[in-house]
Structure formats: structure tokens, C-alpha cells
Design a protein around this motif. Structure first.
Motif, PDB file in Angstrom:
ATOM      1  N   PRO A 105       0.831  -1.211   0.000  1.00  0.00           N
ATOM      2  CA  PRO A 105       0.000   0.000   0.000  1.00  0.00           C
ATOM      3  C   PRO A 105       0.867   1.264   0.000  1.00  0.00           C
ATOM      4  N   GLU A 106       0.248   2.346  -0.430  1.00  0.00           N
ATOM      5  CA  GLU A 106       0.937   3.630  -0.511  1.00  0.00           C
ATOM      6  C   GLU A 106       1.523   4.054   0.830  1.00  0.00           C
ATOM      7  N   GLY A 134      12.852   7.320  -4.529  1.00  0.00           N
ATOM      8  CA  GLY A 134      11.471   7.542  -4.951  1.00  0.00           C
ATOM      9  C   GLY A 134      10.646   6.305  -4.662  1.00  0.00           C
ATOM     10  N   THR A 135       9.496   6.229  -5.275  1.00  0.00           N
ATOM     11  CA  THR A 135       8.671   5.027  -5.142  1.00  0.00           C
ATOM     12  C   THR A 135       8.130   4.640  -6.508  1.00  0.00           C
ATOM     13  N   ARG A 136       7.916   3.369  -6.691  1.00  0.00           N
ATOM     14  CA  ARG A 136       7.222   2.839  -7.856  1.00  0.00           C
ATOM     15  C   ARG A 136       5.880   2.355  -7.339  1.00  0.00           C
ATOM     16  N   THR A 137       4.818   2.963  -7.816  1.00  0.00           N
ATOM     17  CA  THR A 137       3.471   2.765  -7.292  1.00  0.00           C
ATOM     18  C   THR A 137       3.150   1.303  -7.028  1.00  0.00           C
ATOM     19  N   THR A 142      12.342   3.075  -4.889  1.00  0.00           N
ATOM     20  CA  THR A 142      13.434   3.071  -5.858  1.00  0.00           C
ATOM     21  C   THR A 142      14.616   3.838  -5.278  1.00  0.00           C
ATOM     22  N   VAL A 143      15.798   3.257  -5.413  1.00  0.00           N
ATOM     23  CA  VAL A 143      17.011   3.863  -4.880  1.00  0.00           C
ATOM     24  C   VAL A 143      18.034   3.921  -6.008  1.00  0.00           C
ATOM     25  N   GLY A 144      18.466   5.139  -6.322  1.00  0.00           N
ATOM     26  CA  GLY A 144      19.453   5.323  -7.373  1.00  0.00           C
ATOM     27  C   GLY A 144      20.844   5.503  -6.789  1.00  0.00           C
ATOM     28  N   ILE A 145      21.742   4.593  -7.156  1.00  0.00           N
ATOM     29  CA  ILE A 145      23.135   4.660  -6.700  1.00  0.00           C
ATOM     30  C   ILE A 145      24.042   4.582  -7.920  1.00  0.00           C
ATOM     31  N   ASP A 146      25.300   5.044  -7.766  1.00  0.00           N
ATOM     32  CA  ASP A 146      26.174   5.097  -8.940  1.00  0.00           C
ATOM     33  C   ASP A 146      26.890   3.789  -9.246  1.00  0.00           C
ATOM     34  N   ASN A 147      26.884   2.821  -8.338  1.00  0.00           N
ATOM     35  CA  ASN A 147      27.519   1.538  -8.626  1.00  0.00           C
ATOM     36  C   ASN A 147      26.646   0.388  -8.108  1.00  0.00           C
TER      37      ASN A 147
END
Length: 187
Positions: A105-106, A134-137, A142-147
Motif C-alpha cells: 500500500p501507498e 522515490g517510489t514505484r506505485t 526506488t534507490v538510485g546509486i552510482d555503482n
């Protein structure tokens, strides 16, 4: 020529072509037209479901999205109670609703997202920069990392209680055409 001067010159041209609300278009002027005629009704329906969802169905509601090309409102929810599905459709009877299955759930994704945000210094001190969170509904944080190849397993193991989707993301880059165009510089 500085950028602000170009924008200042362009604005009067836009104002000439603008029509006051409720005024018929002038001869020769193209009428304002939406590519998606049902956009307003879908937006209103999305707002109604977005407001009612977390309050009325916090354990199952995961979010909404608009499919403008398909003229439908997509409501993400955990498929657990047919009465919730009926209540969602009854809330917005004038639009087509497609129900999409969600895993979380949200409100749960929002809590996990907040936890990740507050943990940024922890990861930075360990040499891992979380460039984006962020989130994917209905699915994951979501987690953005460089490696991701090197660091994904460590991050996922630390948050074993969460649904995490690791993505590649590098540091933000300021896009300029040169030092003279950098808006932060003076003189």
C-alpha cells in the motif's frame, strides 16, 4: 544576450495570442484544443480517489495513474476485498476504472521512503551515495546509486524488511553551455 532578455521579449508575443477565458476565438485564431478530451474528468476522478484512498482503504490503496490515450483511470490496490473495488468504482462512476494489483500500500511505501531519506547520511559515511530515492506505485522504493553492481546487495540486505528496487543514478549535473551562461555567476 542574457537569457532573461530573450524571455522578456517572447512574453509579449504570447500575450497577443492569448484569449480571455469564455471569449470566442478571434477569426483566424486556432481554438484551444486538448489532445485528450477526457483529461479533466480523469484528473478530477484521480483527485477524488487519491483523497479517499489513504483515508478509506489504507491497508490496500496504493495509488492512481491516468491513461490518457486509453481514457481510463488506473487504481493500484492490493487485491484483497471485492467491496473495496466496488467502492472505488462507485466513487467515480463517470470514468472507466482499471484496477491494477499492487504488492504494497501507498502508506507503507511512504514510510519506507521516509526511512531511506533519513538514512542518507548513514550511507554517505559508508561511501555509498543515494542519488535518488522515490517510489514505484504499489511495488517498491526506488534507490538510485552510482555503482549498483558493487553496492546493491549491501543496501538490499540492510533493508531486508522493505521492497527496494535498485537503479543506476549518477550525481546531478548542472547543464550549462559555459561559464558565461551559469546563472549563479555574477559579473
Amino acid at each position: 544576450m542574457p537569457v532573461f532578455a530573450v524571455l522578456t521579449l517572447a512574453l509579449p508575443a504570447l500575450a497577443i495570442n492569448a484569449q480571455p477565458s469564455g471569449t470566442p476565438p478571434q477569426p483566424g485564431a486556432a481554438p484551444a484544443r486538448s489532445y485528450w478530451p477526457h483529461q479533466d474528468s480523469l484528473g478530477d476522478a484521480a483527485a477524488a480517489v487519491s483523497e479517499a484512498g489513504p483515508r478509506s482503504w489504507p491497508q490496500t490503496y496504493a495509488g492512481v495513474e491516468l491513461n490518457l490515450d486509453g481514457n481510463e483511470l488506473i487504481v493500484h490496490r492490493i487485491p484483497s476485498d471485492p467491496a473495496v473495488d466496488q467502492a472505488i468504482r462507485a466513487l467515480v462512476p463517470t470514468v472507466r476504472v482499471r484496477l491494477a494489483d499492487a504488492d504494497h500500500p501507498e502508506r507503507q511505501l511512504t514510510a519506507w521512503h521516509a526511512e531511506m531519506i533519513s538514512d542518507r547520511p548513514y550511507w554517505h559515511n559508508r561511501g555509498i551515495t543515494l542519488h535518488s530515492i522515490g517510489t514505484r506505485t504499489g511495488e517498491c522504493v526506488t534507490v538510485g546509486i552510482d555503482n549498483p553492481t558493487r553496492d546493491a546487495a549491501v543496501v538490499i540486505a540492510y533493508y531486508a524488511h522493505q521492497a527496494i528496487c535498485i537503479e543506476y543514478a549518477g550525481p546531478p549535473v548542472l547543464l550549462t553551455s559555459g561559464p558565461q551562461q551559469d546563472w549563479r555567476r555574477r559579473g
